[in-house]
Motif scaffolding. Structure first.
Motif, short mmCIF file in Angstrom:
data_model
loop_
_atom_site.label_atom_id
_atom_site.label_comp_id
_atom_site.label_asym_id
_atom_site.label_seq_id
_atom_site.Cartn_x
_atom_site.Cartn_y
_atom_site.Cartn_z
N ARG A 2 0.82 -1.20 0.00
CA ARG A 2 0.00 0.00 0.00
C ARG A 2 0.86 1.26 0.00
N GLY A 3 0.47 2.21 -0.83
CA GLY A 3 1.15 3.49 -0.87
C GLY A 3 2.34 3.55 -1.82
N LYS A 67 10.15 -4.68 4.16
CA LYS A 67 9.98 -3.55 5.08
C LYS A 67 8.62 -2.91 4.83
N GLY A 68 7.99 -2.49 5.89
CA GLY A 68 6.71 -1.82 5.79
C GLY A 68 5.51 -2.76 5.75
N TRP A 69 5.73 -4.06 5.91
CA TRP A 69 4.63 -5.01 5.81
C TRP A 69 3.54 -4.73 6.83
N LYS A 70 3.90 -4.16 7.97
CA LYS A 70 2.91 -3.89 9.01
C LYS A 70 1.90 -2.82 8.59
N ASN A 71 2.21 -2.09 7.53
CA ASN A 71 1.32 -1.03 7.06
C ASN A 71 0.26 -1.53 6.09
N ALA A 72 0.29 -2.79 5.75
CA ALA A 72 -0.66 -3.34 4.77
C ALA A 72 -1.52 -4.41 5.44
N ARG A 73 -2.81 -4.21 5.41
CA ARG A 73 -3.76 -5.13 6.04
C ARG A 73 -3.54 -6.57 5.58
N ARG A 76 -0.45 -8.10 7.11
CA ARG A 76 -0.65 -8.43 8.53
C ARG A 76 -1.43 -9.73 8.68
#
Length: 101
Positions: A2-3, A67-73, A76
């Motif tokens: 995302r993003g 990196k940044g996986w926690k920002n994508a539903r 998670r």
């Protein structure tokens, strides 16, 4: 992812794939195009993509999170599935990629 733009996603995925293959991993693709989903499009498309990704994970001996996986539903949810079912988890931000849960 995302993003991120399609170009950024492509670069990130390509780098991850090269890194994993250099370490002897066989990489299964979990980035699907709409035409790869069975049946007509409609309903909850993100859930259909997620279910296909989880089905692919069921064939893996480990999963890798950028990196940044926690920002994508979806990431998670995939992470929770891997953790709950004991699939070893590797992280991009772990230099040795031995970040098992």
């Amino acid at each position: 992812m995302r993003g991120l733009s399609e170009e950024e996603i492509g670069r990130t995925r390509d780098a991850a794939i090269r890194n994993l293959q250099a370490r002897g991993y066989q990489v299964l693709n979990t980035l699907f195009a709409p035409d790869e989903l069975p049946g007509p499009l409609g309903g909850q498309i993100p859930i259909r993509f997620l279910s296909k990704s989880i089905a692919t994970m069921s064939r893996c001996s480990a999963v890798y999170f950028c990196k940044g996986w926690k920002n994508a539903r979806g990431c998670r949810i995939e992470h929770a599935v891997a953790a709950e079912y004991g699939i070893p988890i590797l992280y991009e931000d772990d230099e040795e990629m031995i970040g098992y849960v």
